[in-house]
Every structure is written in structure tokens, then in C-alpha cells.
Design an enzyme around this catalytic site. Sequence first.
Site, PDB file in Angstrom:
ATOM      1  N   CYS A   2       0.908  -0.775  -0.011  1.00 48.91           N
ATOM      2  CA  CYS A   2       0.157   0.077  -0.272  1.00 48.91           C
ATOM      3  C   CYS A   2       0.546   1.191   0.077  1.00 48.91           C
ATOM      4  O   CYS A   2       1.992   1.679   0.817  1.00 48.91           O
ATOM      5  CB  CYS A   2      -0.530  -0.144   0.880  1.00 48.91           C
ATOM      6  SG  CYS A   2      -2.126   1.158   1.325  1.00 48.91           S
ATOM      7  N   GLU A 131      -3.570   1.356  -6.085  1.00 45.47           N
ATOM      8  CA  GLU A 131      -2.328   0.156  -6.181  1.00 45.47           C
ATOM      9  C   GLU A 131      -1.513   0.021  -7.729  1.00 45.47           C
ATOM     10  O   GLU A 131      -2.731   0.207  -8.424  1.00 45.47           O
ATOM     11  CB  GLU A 131      -2.853  -0.847  -5.802  1.00 45.47           C
ATOM     12  CG  GLU A 131      -2.165  -2.559  -6.072  1.00 45.47           C
ATOM     13  CD  GLU A 131      -0.201  -1.604  -4.844  1.00 45.47           C
ATOM     14  OE1 GLU A 131       0.385  -1.133  -5.572  1.00 45.47           O
ATOM     15  OE2 GLU A 131      -1.023  -2.237  -3.580  1.00 45.47           O
TER      16      GLU A 131
END
Length: 336
Positions: A2, A131
Site C-alpha cells: 500500500c 495500487e
Amino acid sequence: MCGRTCLTLEPKELESCCKYNKSGQNKPKQPRYRNEFNCGKKYVPSFNVAPTDVTPVLVSALHFDESADSADRLLVPMMWGMVPRWHKGDFRKHGLTTNNCRLEGLAFSKLYGPPLASGQRCVILCEGFYEWQTVKPLKPSERAAFYVHAPQAEKVKMEDKSTWQLETGGQLQLLRIAGLFDVWNDENGDKLYSYTVITFETEGQFASIHHRSPAILETDAQVADWLDFKRVPANRALNLLQPCQALKWYRVSNVVNNSRNKSDQCNKPLEQGKSGDGSGKSGVVPKSKMMQSWLIVKKRKHDDGEEQPPALEGTVKQELKTEPVDKKPKPDPDVP
């Protein structure tokens, strides 16, 4: 993994979105927002939250008030990227990568083990996270960027805040991510609260995007158990962390690659037929190998600054760069 999140809510809006039910009480409670100096760093709502930015996280109120119930909660602004408690000098120069911590081996880490043992568990809040697709053999600059969020009510659009209806009691479903926090003190005695995001191997459909994902807490019960360190010991809390079964995502423009770009264009869905670099050109790959080779050479010249197509004149050159990566810091020796 992340590396970027999105959180545009003001503190009062966050309080409303984080209501929780406490055992023995009929009316839902709101966590109180507690301001912290944090060595002068402040929370600023953003469409592109990057490591070293400050965001509010949920913690047990017992960490700040010895008379509080461990089931009560506070919203506390903390910096993303844990600063080791033993670090001396400038907090920005500890040299470790602490934005994420691997679940594997976490309990035995010299860096993350002590906060875990002290019950310093937190829940990182965000509307979604970004992402980059790394499972395909592409150069970093060519990786597709995706915006990942929790399932929402039918009429709620993540890129359109007017559909959230927060003023009329609408309940936006935030992502709630398990993390750890620590407290660092500078030479003047000022405190800096900072956190790290727990990650593990990806399972299910999200594995087509990235091989690691954040530890998302899907239910209110999971959030309550993760935060209440007095009632739930560390080993049991770690067993709560399982791959999330309910996630939604869509592709976005690579303007999010530049951490300085905080505009609302970051989480806008990419229009079908357009490339992700913001140029508006189609991403169709030519069938001819000769044409592909010619385009690759042309793109290299353009990336090296030898050629500037007219369509891109005046644009911000940083938007064409890869997902930003800081100088390679020393990894945590306890993390594989």
C-alpha cells in the site's frame, strides 16, 4: 503493498463516518478527534496521500487516558511511516522503509515487535488506496494504476463526493486497515505519532493486480477486537487478519504517480480507450513488430527529453515519470 491512499474527509465528517456500537449502549458512539502537535505536521485532506503525510487513525482511548474504557475510541492524526522510538536526530532521516510492515515475522521484529507487545494497534482510515499492477512484465512507467475501495450503496460514486450524502446521514463505507503506531520524542520533548500499514500475501481476484495487499478489517467486530488491546491479546489479534473478500477497483490515470499531484483527478475513473498517462491517446498496441519497435524508440527519446510531441507541450513533465520511489533506504533487518 500500500503506497498511496485517498482521504478527503474533514475531521467532523470522519467522526460521523466512524460511529460504533458499544456493548451495553443502545445509541452509537462517535470517536472524538484529538489534535496532536506532531512536530508541526498537520492533517490535510487529500486525493493522493503519500508516506510522510499525516492522516487520522482510530486508536483505543486508553492510550491517551488511563481512566478510559479500552473499548472507547479516539481519532488521532499520525504520520504515515513509523519512526523508530530509538532514533536520534531528524525524524526524516532514520533510513528505514516503514510505510508497510509484513505480517510474516512481525511479532519477532525489533522494530514492530515492541509496539505490538504494548498494544499500540491502530486502524488506518481511507476512502480508497491506489495500487500499481506489478504482476505483468512492464516497466514502472507503463504499469496501470488502480483505485481500490470498499463496496458502496448503489448510488454512491467514489469519485463524486456529492453522491455520498454525508450531510443527510449518508454512510460512506471507508476502508479500515490494520496497523501499528509508535511514539517518537525529539530533543525538545515534542512527540511525533506515526504508523505503519500491515500487509500480507494477496489471495483471490486482487492477486491479478499485486502480490501483496493491506490487512483490511471488513467487519465492525474485527475493528473492535483489533483496537481493544486489553480484551484481545496480540496473538489473537494477529489471527484476525485475513485476506479481504469484498473489494472493488477501477483503473485511474497515472497522474497519481506524482505524489505532489493532490488534485481530484487522481481517483477519477480512466475513460475507456484512453491511455493512463494523461495524454488522452488510445492504449492500443500496434500489431506490426516493426511499428512496436519504432514506437518504443520514439518513446525512449521522448522520456529522455530528446523529443517533445506537440500534444504534450506545456504539460507537467513529472506526470510522465514512474511511480515515485525515494532513495533506497535500509530495510528493516527483521523483515524478509
